[in-house]
Motif scaffolding. Structure first.
Motif, PDB file in Angstrom:
ATOM      1  N   PHE A 110       0.830  -1.209   0.000  1.00  0.00           N
ATOM      2  CA  PHE A 110       0.000   0.000   0.000  1.00  0.00           C
ATOM      3  C   PHE A 110       0.860   1.253   0.000  1.00  0.00           C
ATOM      4  N   TYR A 128      -5.439   2.875  -4.216  1.00  0.00           N
ATOM      5  CA  TYR A 128      -6.016   1.581  -4.552  1.00  0.00           C
ATOM      6  C   TYR A 128      -6.368   1.469  -6.033  1.00  0.00           C
ATOM      7  N   ALA A 132      -2.270  -3.944  -6.998  1.00  0.00           N
ATOM      8  CA  ALA A 132      -1.270  -4.339  -6.010  1.00  0.00           C
ATOM      9  C   ALA A 132      -0.072  -5.031  -6.656  1.00  0.00           C
TER      10      ALA A 132
END
Length: 257
Positions: A110, A128, A132
């Motif tokens: 993150f 987001y 990822a």
């Protein structure tokens, strides 16, 4: 609320003891109560913000103080050797002037996405929105970036804010085990699973030794203990936090948990 207050204040007011109609006395009383309520709420918010800021500052002082005490007791507060740093794990943000040590299994996926947003390298303001799986290949500045000299690194550590995050050690190991060993990760089964089968498991089968795919969490922990006892360097995802970010040698300004 402000518009309502302005409109009300613009209306003629009268003192409570003056010879004004009763409805004007009541209006004046309502205005006073209304304004008092607004100011009380503002005072309450400011008090809350100041109190929260104080508590956060106090928490940081307590953490840093505890850290310094333990580093001294354990003899770990030695001079920093920049050449031995895991330079790929230290990220530099020049816009806001801070250095972030990316501790594996402590939210670093993150944080790398957040750094990408803070650098202004994406139009999105939402970390987001970046997948990822891209986080660990984003073009971010680190101590390993081309043309970054040891003198540059010394200056960053001296003049920039230093940030790191920590996590309960057992929970961190559990997260690493779940992500890297309990999941389908053939490369990690080869690197970690097979040695666990060979050195820890009693009576491993031929398939256990060949695949290394089904190590239990207890076997994984026993293997990590064995690595420490034999001074064997572990995988970076399972290494101790103080050896990754060197909090006994680097004077961190913020320690998140």
């Amino acid at each position: 609320i402000s518009e309502q207050l302005e409109l009300t204040i613009e209306q003629p007011r009268c003192r409570m003891n003056s010879k004004c109609p009763l409805h004007m006395h009541n209006t004046a009383k309502k205005i006073d109560l209304f304004r008092s309520d607004i100011y009380n709420k503002e005072d309450h918010v400011n008090h809350f913000q100041n109190d929260d800021r104080y508590r956060q500052q106090q928490k940081q002082q307590d953490r840093v103080g505890h850290l310094r005490q333990k580093c001294k007791e354990l003899g770990l507060n030695k001079p920093l050797n920049i050449s031995k740093l895991w330079k790929d794990f230290f990220f530099v943000n020049h816009k806001y002037k801070f250095v972030y040590c990316a501790m594996p299994k402590v939210g670093c996926t993150f944080m790398k996405r957040l750094l990408f947003v803070l650098d202004g390298k994406t139009q999105s303001k939402n970390p987001y929105s970046i997948p990822a799986k891209w986080a660990h290949s984003l073009p971010l500045d680190t101590f390993q970036t081309r043309n970054t000299t040891e003198q540059n690194i010394e200056n960053y550590l001296k003049y920039y804010k230093k940030i790191m995050f920590v996590r309960d050690p057992i929970k961190r190991l559990k997260s690493g085990y779940t992500d890297k060993i309990a999941s389908v990760r053939v490369n990690m089964w080869n690197q970690e699973g097979k040695p666990i089968m060979k050195t820890i498991r009693k009576d491993p089968t031929e398939i256990d030794l060949k695949c290394g795919h089904n190590a239990s969490f207890q076997e994984f922990l026993d293997y990590r203990i064995k690595q420490e006892e034999s001074s064997q360097k572990p995988n970076i995802h399972f290494d101790m936090m103080y050896r990754t970010c060197h909090p006994c040698m680097i004077d961190y300004d913020f320690i998140g948990k």
